[in-house]
Design an enzyme around this catalytic site. Structure first.
Site, short mmCIF file in Angstrom:
data_model
loop_
_atom_site.label_atom_id
_atom_site.label_comp_id
_atom_site.label_asym_id
_atom_site.label_seq_id
_atom_site.Cartn_x
_atom_site.Cartn_y
_atom_site.Cartn_z
N CYS A 188 -0.06 -3.63 15.10
CA CYS A 188 0.04 -3.32 13.66
C CYS A 188 -0.48 -4.46 12.80
O CYS A 188 -0.09 -5.61 12.96
CB CYS A 188 1.49 -3.02 13.31
SG CYS A 188 1.76 -2.76 11.55
N CYS A 214 3.11 8.49 1.22
CA CYS A 214 3.55 7.53 2.24
C CYS A 214 3.83 6.21 1.52
O CYS A 214 2.93 5.63 0.91
CB CYS A 214 2.43 7.37 3.26
SG CYS A 214 2.70 6.06 4.45
N CYS A 258 5.00 -5.77 15.60
CA CYS A 258 4.37 -4.93 16.63
C CYS A 258 2.94 -5.43 16.92
O CYS A 258 2.20 -5.79 16.00
CB CYS A 258 4.33 -3.48 16.17
SG CYS A 258 5.98 -2.82 15.89
N CYS A 309 6.33 -7.44 7.41
CA CYS A 309 7.33 -6.85 8.30
C CYS A 309 7.75 -7.88 9.34
O CYS A 309 6.94 -8.67 9.80
CB CYS A 309 6.73 -5.63 8.99
SG CYS A 309 7.91 -4.75 10.02
N GLU A 357 0.82 -1.23 0.00
CA GLU A 357 0.00 0.00 0.00
C GLU A 357 0.84 1.26 0.00
O GLU A 357 1.95 1.29 0.52
CB GLU A 357 -0.82 0.06 1.29
CG GLU A 357 -1.88 -0.97 1.39
CD GLU A 357 -2.60 -0.84 2.72
OE1 GLU A 357 -3.24 -1.81 3.11
OE2 GLU A 357 -2.51 0.23 3.36
N CYS A 360 -1.67 2.02 7.44
CA CYS A 360 -1.15 1.18 6.38
C CYS A 360 -1.31 -0.29 6.76
O CYS A 360 -1.21 -0.66 7.90
CB CYS A 360 0.30 1.51 6.09
SG CYS A 360 0.42 2.44 4.57
N1 SAH Z 1 7.97 0.27 10.36
C1 SAH Z 1 8.10 1.66 10.47
C2 SAH Z 1 7.35 2.43 9.42
C3 SAH Z 1 6.01 1.87 9.03
S1 SAH Z 1 4.76 1.80 10.28
C4 SAH Z 1 7.68 2.14 11.85
O1 SAH Z 1 7.14 1.33 12.61
O2 SAH Z 1 7.96 3.29 12.15
C5 SAH Z 1 4.16 3.42 10.12
C6 SAH Z 1 3.33 3.93 11.27
O3 SAH Z 1 2.04 3.31 11.29
C7 SAH Z 1 3.97 3.68 12.64
O4 SAH Z 1 4.22 4.88 13.31
C8 SAH Z 1 2.95 2.84 13.31
O5 SAH Z 1 2.92 3.12 14.64
C9 SAH Z 1 1.65 3.20 12.62
N2 SAH Z 1 0.60 2.23 12.84
C10 SAH Z 1 0.68 0.88 12.79
N3 SAH Z 1 -0.51 0.31 13.12
C11 SAH Z 1 -1.35 1.33 13.38
C12 SAH Z 1 -2.74 1.39 13.78
N4 SAH Z 1 -3.47 0.30 13.96
N5 SAH Z 1 -3.26 2.62 13.97
C13 SAH Z 1 -2.54 3.74 13.78
N6 SAH Z 1 -1.26 3.74 13.40
C14 SAH Z 1 -0.66 2.55 13.21
FE1 SF4 Z 2 6.58 -3.24 11.18
FE2 SF4 Z 2 4.13 -2.36 11.67
FE3 SF4 Z 2 5.92 -2.40 13.61
FE4 SF4 Z 2 6.19 -0.61 11.62
S1 SF4 Z 2 4.54 -0.69 13.09
S2 SF4 Z 2 7.79 -1.93 12.51
S3 SF4 Z 2 5.38 -1.85 9.91
S4 SF4 Z 2 5.11 -4.21 12.55
#
Ligand code: SAH
Ligand code: SF4
Length: 354
Positions: free
Chosen positions: A127, A113, A124, A120, A87, A344
């Site tokens: 996520c 973006c 997390c 990944c 995406e 995303c």
């Molecule tokens: N992996 C990198 C960049 C991609 S994630 C990182 O973690 O910084 C990009 C952003 O999306 C991160 O700041 C993450 O916290 C956010 N994100 C992930 N899941 C989310 C959710 N369910 N709601 C809002 N933001 C989210």
């Molecule tokens: Fe990976 Fe999602 Fe964590 Fe960013 S927020 S490091 S994309 S698992």
């Protein structure tokens, strides 16, 4: 399968197709004229055009789905050559403005973006991208192609520069070589001409790689996904924190070469009753002491199956005000695209479950 021409820096093309000005012409056709076919490169010898067409693909990805939000942002789902999808989001940061006589005062401002990996490894807990596990790194061309296709799809004039944030799917520093190459390709003046200071790399905090990125002296901006102020909570949210704890991240940020007029962005994903308390705000200020930082609070965006909840507007404001009153710059990320599956990973998930 043929490689994509978007995978090459201008310097690499100079070596492959001398004399030097050929690479400049090729870059110009691809990134400024948005051509769809190598044969359109009119000032190149026909033989070279055919050779290019035989050896390379122009674009390594195609748009398979698009969602427009009422705030003007557009979310894209791209399909790669091997069928995987990633995406990207086009965010309209500012509308174009006209004066009373209809004269254009300033153009619209855009940010794209982009994704850096399919899936990944970081995993997390909050996520959606993490749920599908890790599939593979994107090539430099697949990163660059997202911006090129989006500019083309929206008829954004080639001289209208956009900003880039590496905040889509994946951990960009886990794909450092291709990321660095994409940063260089983006910044070429004969190409998209997006200077590194308009590109922001967002990382979940791989301290050793932050150091490496700094040593490359690319001149990019840095964003840290902090999300928690103590290691115990951060480990629960971001398992990798066991290997790279908060102290190591803060140390790496302090050593990172930051443009004197810029700040390091700390992203703080706010989750209801998890990290939205004032005590966390207090500890955050302590952590950021001595760093030219700005904090960006992000509303957790829920999805089916998650136990986490979106914080209240009131707790967001309270957190923000606590920081602002004590002199720490803090913004709340407007829920851009809240009516389209915002964070995303969420559009892709929908596509896979349909
Ligand atoms: N992996 C990198 C960049 C991609 S994630 C990182 O973690 O910084 C990009 C952003 O999306 C991160 O700041 C993450 O916290 C956010 N994100 C992930 N899941 C989310 C959710 N369910 N709601 C809002 N933001 C989210
Ligand atoms: Fe990976 Fe999602 Fe964590 Fe960013 S927020 S490091 S994309 S698992």
């Amino acid at each position: 399968m043929n490689p994509s021409i978007l995978d090459f820096t201008q310097e690499e093309l100079e070596r492959l197709f001398p004399p030097k000005f050929r690479a400049k012409q090729i870059y110009n056709w691809i990134y400024q004229h948005h051509i769809e076919n190598f044969m359109e490169m009119e000032n190149l010898p026909k033989k070279l055009r055919s050779e290019l067409a035989e050896r390379y693909r122009l674009s390594p990805l195609e748009i398979v789905r698009k969602e427009q939000s009422s705030d003007g942002s557009i979310k894209y789902l791209f399909q790669l050559e091997d069928g995987h999808t990633v995406e990207s989001v086009l965010l309209k940061m500012k509308d174009e403005e006209y004066d009373d006589s209809g004269e254009l005062l300033h153009h619209a401002k855009y940010t794209v973006c982009v994704s850096s990996q399919v899936g990944c490894k970081v995993g997390c807990a909050f996520c959606l991208t993490a749920k599908g596990g890790f599939v593979r790194n994107l090539s430099a061309g697949e990163i660059v192609g997202q911006v090129l296709e989006i500019k083309r799809d929206n008829n954004i004039a080639s001289n209208r520069r956009v900003n880039i944030v590496y905040m889509g799917m994946g951990e960009p520093l886990d794909n450092l070589d291709n990321l660095a190459k994409a940063i260089r390709i983006f910044s070429s003046e004969n190409g998209l001409s997006i200077s590194p200071k308009r590109q922001t790399v967002s990382t979940s905090g791989i301290s050793t790689k932050i150091k490496k990125l700094g040593e490359m002296e690319l001149g990019v901006q840095l964003a840290i996904s902090l999300h928690a102020v103590d290691d115990e909570l951060r480990e629960k949210l971001i398992p990798m924190n066991k290997a790279y704890n908060i102290a190591s991240i803060i140390q790496a940020v302090k050593e990172f070469p930051v443009n004197t007029r810029k700040r390091v962005m700390f992203e703080y994903l706010v989750i209801k009753d998890v990290n939205d308390d004032v005590n966390s705000a207090k500890r955050l200020i302590k952590l950021l002491e001595g760093i030219k930082a700005k904090v960006n609070l992000i509303y957790f965006n829920p999805y089916p199956g998650t136990d986490f909840e979106r914080p209240t507007e009131e707790s967001m404001r309270r957190f923000q005000e606590y920081l602002l009153k004590r002199g720490v710059l803090c913004t709340i990320r407007e829920s851009k695209g809240i009516d389209i599956s915002a964070a995303c990973g969420q559009l892709r998930e929908q596509e896979m479950t349909i």
